[in-house]
Design a protein around this motif. Structure first.
Motif, PDB file in Angstrom:
ATOM      1  N   THR A  34      22.015  50.693 166.668  1.00  0.00           N
ATOM      2  CA  THR A  34      23.390  50.329 166.895  1.00  0.00           C
ATOM      3  C   THR A  34      24.407  50.563 165.740  1.00  0.00           C
ATOM      4  OG1 THR A  34      22.942  48.740 168.825  1.00  0.00           O
ATOM      5  CG2 THR A  34      25.095  48.339 167.554  1.00  0.00           C
ATOM      6  N   VAL A  35      25.681  51.054 165.995  1.00  0.00           N
ATOM      7  CA  VAL A  35      26.322  51.438 164.611  1.00  0.00           C
ATOM      8  C   VAL A  35      27.732  50.607 164.692  1.00  0.00           C
ATOM      9  CG1 VAL A  35      27.477  53.007 163.300  1.00  0.00           C
ATOM     10  CG2 VAL A  35      25.425  53.658 164.291  1.00  0.00           C
ATOM     11  N   ARG A  36      28.003  49.735 163.882  1.00  0.00           N
ATOM     12  CA  ARG A  36      29.205  48.846 163.829  1.00  0.00           C
ATOM     13  C   ARG A  36      30.211  49.152 162.478  1.00  0.00           C
ATOM     14  NH1 ARG A  36      28.129  42.715 165.035  1.00  0.00           N
ATOM     15  NH2 ARG A  36      30.203  43.156 166.290  1.00  0.00           N
ATOM     16  N   LEU A  37      31.490  49.227 163.025  1.00  0.00           N
ATOM     17  CA  LEU A  37      32.210  49.463 161.852  1.00  0.00           C
ATOM     18  C   LEU A  37      33.210  47.972 161.828  1.00  0.00           C
ATOM     19  CD1 LEU A  37      34.192  51.115 159.900  1.00  0.00           C
ATOM     20  CD2 LEU A  37      35.442  51.809 161.908  1.00  0.00           C
ATOM     21  N   VAL A  38      33.309  47.834 160.633  1.00  0.00           N
ATOM     22  CA  VAL A  38      34.136  46.259 160.505  1.00  0.00           C
ATOM     23  C   VAL A  38      35.126  46.481 159.668  1.00  0.00           C
ATOM     24  CG1 VAL A  38      32.426  45.645 158.713  1.00  0.00           C
ATOM     25  CG2 VAL A  38      34.026  43.737 160.013  1.00  0.00           C
ATOM     26  N   ASP A  39      36.646  46.327 159.897  1.00  0.00           N
ATOM     27  CA  ASP A  39      37.743  46.166 159.276  1.00  0.00           C
ATOM     28  C   ASP A  39      37.997  44.703 158.728  1.00  0.00           C
ATOM     29  OD1 ASP A  39      40.368  46.200 158.206  1.00  0.00           O
ATOM     30  OD2 ASP A  39      41.360  46.509 159.880  1.00  0.00           O
ATOM     31  N   TRP A  40      37.332  44.459 157.704  1.00  0.00           N
ATOM     32  CA  TRP A  40      37.778  42.866 157.268  1.00  0.00           C
ATOM     33  C   TRP A  40      39.131  42.468 157.229  1.00  0.00           C
ATOM     34  CZ3 TRP A  40      33.080  40.838 157.485  1.00  0.00           C
ATOM     35  CH2 TRP A  40      31.942  41.513 157.165  1.00  0.00           C
ATOM     36  N   ALA A  41      39.391  41.229 157.485  1.00  0.00           N
ATOM     37  CA  ALA A  41      40.702  40.583 157.427  1.00  0.00           C
ATOM     38  C   ALA A  41      41.012  40.142 155.800  1.00  0.00           C
ATOM     39  CB  ALA A  41      40.862  39.524 158.540  1.00  0.00           C
ATOM     40  N   ASP A  42      42.178  40.532 155.255  1.00  0.00           N
ATOM     41  CA  ASP A  42      42.390  39.941 154.107  1.00  0.00           C
ATOM     42  C   ASP A  42      41.560  40.067 152.964  1.00  0.00           C
ATOM     43  OD1 ASP A  42      44.388  38.921 152.165  1.00  0.00           O
ATOM     44  OD2 ASP A  42      44.085  36.817 153.011  1.00  0.00           O
ATOM     45  N   GLU A  43      40.953  41.295 152.627  1.00  0.00           N
ATOM     46  CA  GLU A  43      40.191  41.476 151.515  1.00  0.00           C
ATOM     47  C   GLU A  43      40.895  41.063 150.260  1.00  0.00           C
ATOM     48  OE1 GLU A  43      38.393  43.559 148.152  1.00  0.00           O
ATOM     49  OE2 GLU A  43      40.351  43.719 148.968  1.00  0.00           O
ATOM     50  N   GLU A  44      42.091  41.690 150.189  1.00  0.00           N
ATOM     51  CA  GLU A  44      42.961  41.581 149.075  1.00  0.00           C
ATOM     52  C   GLU A  44      43.338  40.210 148.611  1.00  0.00           C
ATOM     53  OE1 GLU A  44      42.996  43.824 147.120  1.00  0.00           O
ATOM     54  OE2 GLU A  44      43.021  45.811 148.106  1.00  0.00           O
ATOM     55  N   GLY A  45      43.614  39.156 149.555  1.00  0.00           N
ATOM     56  CA  GLY A  45      43.978  37.983 149.268  1.00  0.00           C
ATOM     57  C   GLY A  45      45.661  37.947 148.417  1.00  0.00           C
ATOM     58  N   ALA A  46      46.443  39.059 148.801  1.00  0.00           N
ATOM     59  CA  ALA A  46      47.579  39.469 148.255  1.00  0.00           C
ATOM     60  C   ALA A  46      48.641  37.968 148.472  1.00  0.00           C
ATOM     61  CB  ALA A  46      48.273  40.501 148.586  1.00  0.00           C
ATOM     62  N   ARG A  47      48.461  37.523 149.686  1.00  0.00           N
ATOM     63  CA  ARG A  47      49.520  36.490 150.001  1.00  0.00           C
ATOM     64  C   ARG A  47      49.246  35.152 149.751  1.00  0.00           C
ATOM     65  NH1 ARG A  47      51.397  36.190 156.298  1.00  0.00           N
ATOM     66  NH2 ARG A  47      52.624  34.099 155.921  1.00  0.00           N
ATOM     67  N   PHE A  48      48.005  34.756 149.673  1.00  0.00           N
ATOM     68  CA  PHE A  48      47.473  33.423 149.589  1.00  0.00           C
ATOM     69  C   PHE A  48      46.582  33.270 148.292  1.00  0.00           C
ATOM     70  CE2 PHE A  48      48.415  33.602 154.062  1.00  0.00           C
ATOM     71  CZ  PHE A  48      49.229  32.490 154.238  1.00  0.00           C
ATOM     72  N   GLY A  49      46.442  34.354 147.591  1.00  0.00           N
ATOM     73  CA  GLY A  49      45.656  34.207 146.317  1.00  0.00           C
ATOM     74  C   GLY A  49      44.089  33.898 146.314  1.00  0.00           C
ATOM     75  N   LYS A  50      43.752  34.252 147.467  1.00  0.00           N
ATOM     76  CA  LYS A  50      42.041  33.983 147.807  1.00  0.00           C
ATOM     77  C   LYS A  50      41.802  35.513 148.216  1.00  0.00           C
ATOM     78  CE  LYS A  50      38.482  31.717 148.297  1.00  0.00           C
ATOM     79  NZ  LYS A  50      37.655  31.478 146.892  1.00  0.00           N
ATOM     80  N   SER A  51      40.819  36.215 147.700  1.00  0.00           N
ATOM     81  CA  SER A  51      40.452  37.519 148.002  1.00  0.00           C
ATOM     82  C   SER A  51      39.177  37.316 149.054  1.00  0.00           C
ATOM     83  CB  SER A  51      40.290  38.673 147.106  1.00  0.00           C
ATOM     84  OG  SER A  51      39.627  38.178 145.808  1.00  0.00           O
ATOM     85  N   LEU A  52      38.577  38.419 149.610  1.00  0.00           N
ATOM     86  CA  LEU A  52      37.695  38.535 150.741  1.00  0.00           C
ATOM     87  C   LEU A  52      37.587  37.319 151.628  1.00  0.00           C
ATOM     88  CD1 LEU A  52      34.777  38.946 147.656  1.00  0.00           C
ATOM     89  CD2 LEU A  52      36.356  40.568 148.548  1.00  0.00           C
ATOM     90  N   PHE A  53      38.974  37.072 152.169  1.00  0.00           N
ATOM     91  CA  PHE A  53      38.771  36.055 153.192  1.00  0.00           C
ATOM     92  C   PHE A  53      37.767  36.130 154.343  1.00  0.00           C
ATOM     93  CE2 PHE A  53      40.670  34.667 157.356  1.00  0.00           C
ATOM     94  CZ  PHE A  53      40.358  33.297 157.174  1.00  0.00           C
ATOM     95  N   GLY A  54      38.108  37.262 155.002  1.00  0.00           N
ATOM     96  CA  GLY A  54      37.223  37.503 156.546  1.00  0.00           C
ATOM     97  C   GLY A  54      35.580  37.698 156.025  1.00  0.00           C
ATOM     98  N   SER A  55      35.391  38.419 155.004  1.00  0.00           N
ATOM     99  CA  SER A  55      33.879  38.630 154.810  1.00  0.00           C
ATOM    100  C   SER A  55      33.375  37.263 154.207  1.00  0.00           C
ATOM    101  CB  SER A  55      33.902  39.830 153.825  1.00  0.00           C
ATOM    102  OG  SER A  55      34.612  39.591 152.582  1.00  0.00           O
ATOM    103  N   SER A  56      34.024  36.322 153.572  1.00  0.00           N
ATOM    104  CA  SER A  56      33.481  35.085 153.036  1.00  0.00           C
ATOM    105  C   SER A  56      33.391  34.062 154.056  1.00  0.00           C
ATOM    106  CB  SER A  56      34.116  34.812 151.707  1.00  0.00           C
ATOM    107  OG  SER A  56      35.586  34.348 151.962  1.00  0.00           O
ATOM    108  N   ALA A  57      34.242  34.189 155.197  1.00  0.00           N
ATOM    109  CA  ALA A  57      34.103  33.394 156.267  1.00  0.00           C
ATOM    110  C   ALA A  57      32.641  33.801 156.954  1.00  0.00           C
ATOM    111  CB  ALA A  57      35.299  33.656 157.258  1.00  0.00           C
ATOM    112  N   CYS A  58      32.618  35.036 157.277  1.00  0.00           N
ATOM    113  CA  CYS A  58      31.567  35.578 158.249  1.00  0.00           C
ATOM    114  C   CYS A  58      30.207  35.421 157.013  1.00  0.00           C
ATOM    115  CB  CYS A  58      31.710  37.262 157.928  1.00  0.00           C
ATOM    116  SG  CYS A  58      30.708  38.019 159.234  1.00  0.00           S
ATOM    117  N   SER A  59      30.126  35.450 155.945  1.00  0.00           N
ATOM    118  CA  SER A  59      28.999  35.114 155.205  1.00  0.00           C
ATOM    119  C   SER A  59      28.619  33.604 154.770  1.00  0.00           C
ATOM    120  CB  SER A  59      29.160  35.896 153.595  1.00  0.00           C
ATOM    121  OG  SER A  59      29.815  34.976 152.818  1.00  0.00           O
ATOM    122  N   GLY A  60      29.701  32.932 155.345  1.00  0.00           N
ATOM    123  CA  GLY A  60      29.393  31.493 155.458  1.00  0.00           C
ATOM    124  C   GLY A  60      29.876  30.897 154.001  1.00  0.00           C
ATOM    125  N   ASN A  61      30.177  31.498 153.231  1.00  0.00           N
ATOM    126  CA  ASN A  61      30.508  31.110 151.570  1.00  0.00           C
ATOM    127  C   ASN A  61      31.960  30.834 151.241  1.00  0.00           C
ATOM    128  OD1 ASN A  61      27.950  31.459 150.508  1.00  0.00           O
ATOM    129  ND2 ASN A  61      28.360  33.519 150.926  1.00  0.00           N
TER     130      ASN A  61
END
Ligand SMILES: [Zn+2]
Length: 419
Positions: A115-142
């Motif tokens: 199975t092949v999956r493409l993911v577009d992570w939400a808010d990698e940059e953290g430009a608006r709230f000053g916290k990067s990797l939002f979507g991927s860190s929620a997904c990783s549980g961190n």
């Protein structure tokens, strides 16, 4: 019969630029109107392939092409940008992934071996709230929920409220972790954002992992004294001790073989022209790919600061501002990445990543991960002048596609050997 068409990727990136950039650069800041439009544009591109698409609990967009095995090859990137950003940061990865999905779908008649999956992570940059990797860190549980719950943008809008606007319930974002079930490998292509490949005159590199970071404030305490009446040998000059740290960190970085150290700020008190410095505060940022080496770099800096304090008859104290462990990537996938690059353009260089990427979070969740870098012109990013030669863009899509094929085979063989 590969139908991979890297020129199409370049054309689509240009189309995206014309839709989402103004004269100052890309404006795809996460959770804004332009970002929502970007996602709609992306969905249209993907709808032409027989895939399933949904947004997870953290706002990440997942596109799935079901294969014969449930085991998943993940390809990731981020469509969001910083304000006035470049045209390639993040979206190159996603658009290369779209092209690879097309190729795999055509080659395997809609049913690849895994199975092949493409993911577009939400808010990698953290430009608006000053916290990067939002979507991927929620997904990783961190993701630190308490910290994230309190984040506000410059207009005072809270992150949970901004998320509600795009249909995401903040309290449930970690439910996105279930998307990583069956994830057997994660691949991410990215522009280098630095000058290493440019200086080596190489188009592509295999990334070894993301640097660990140790960030500290170091404060030297001396004594304020009149600049005219105090003889040089009677001074407790906090600035003198702090200043000795500057050449010292270059020696520490050199001994570390591949690490970097930066003193990024320096403030003095009382900070007037007629007084010896009583207090001097500097900040030190140290990075390395190897954990024990990073610990040694930190110890060496600490020891040096104490030595300089003693020599100058002043005191020193340290305060940790932030820390993150190095995130080395999977050795076997690094080797496959290397191979894919070699087959595409003959030469390869292995390098660590100074900036963090979503890939670091996926690796942290235990999924075997690797990244591929393509050369950045001027070695610059997060700027409208960010650019990569078109021929290099085409090469990176080709090499990344080869890596995807190799990774699919790797997953199949691995799961077969476990049966
Ligand atoms: Zn990026």
């Amino acid at each position: 019969m590969s139908t991979l068409n890297p020129k199409r990727t370049v054309a689509e990136l240009k189309e995206l630029r014309s839709l989402t950039a103004d004269e100052n650069g890309a404006q795809r800041v996460a959770f804004t109107k332009t970002w929502v439009q970007t996602r709609a544009w992306l969905r249209k591109k993907l709808e032409a392939i027989p895939v399933e698409m949904h947004t997870d609990a953290a706002g990440n967009l997942w596109t799935t092409l079901r294969g014969e095995s449930e085991k998943c090859l993940l390809i990731g990137g981020h469509m969001d940008s910083v304000p006035n950003g470049g045209w390639l940061d993040g979206c190159l990865n996603v658009m290369a992934g779209v092209e690879i999905l097309r190729r795999i779908n055509a080659q395997y008649n809609g049913k690849p071996p895994v199975t092949v999956r493409l993911v577009d992570w939400a808010d990698e940059e953290g430009a608006r709230f000053g916290k990067s990797l939002f979507g991927s860190s929620a997904c990783s549980g961190n993701l630190d929920m308490n910290e994230a719950r309190g984040l506000k943008d410059k207009d005072g809008i809270r992150l949970p409220d901004a998320l509600k606007e795009v249909g995401v319930d903040f309290e449930r974002v970690k439910d996105s972790g279930k998307e990583l079930q069956n994830a057997a490998a994660y691949l991410e292509l990215h522009i280098e954002q630095g000058p290493v490949l440019l200086d080596l005159d190489l188009p592509l590199g295999a990334v070894l992992g993301t640097f660990g970071v140790e960030r500290h404030a170091i404060t030297f305490h001396g004594q304020a004294a009149h600049s005219g009446s105090t003889p040089m040998n009677r001074r407790k000059d906090a600035f003198l001790a702090a200043a000795k740290m500057s050449p010292e960190i270059y020696r520490i970085a050199e001994r570390s073989h591949g690490g970097v150290c930066t003193i990024g700020s320096c403030t003095t008190k009382p900070g007037i022209v007629t007084s010896v410095v009583e207090e001097c505060r500097i900040t030190l940022d140290q990075r390395h790919l190897d954990g024990p080496t990073l610990a040694k770099m930190l110890k060496d800096a600490r020891d040096a600061s104490e030595r300089f304090a003693k020599e100058g008859n002043v005191n020193v104290c340290w305060e940790r501002l932030w820390q993150i462990d190095p995130r080395p990537f999977n050795d076997e996938l690094i080797a496959l990445c290397d191979e894919a690059i070699r087959e595409t353009c003959g030469k390869v260089h292995r390098l660590p990543s100074g900036p963090l990427h979503d890939a670091a979070e996926v690796a942290r969740a235990g999924v075997p991960t690797v990244m591929m870098f393509v050369q950045s012109l001027h070695g610059i990013s997060h700027n409208k002048i960010e650019d990569t030669k078109e021929e290099h863009l085409e090469l990176c899509v080709t090499a990344f596609d080869k890596l995807a094929e190799k990774a699919m085979k790797w997953i199949s063989e691995k799961s077969a050997s476990k049966l």
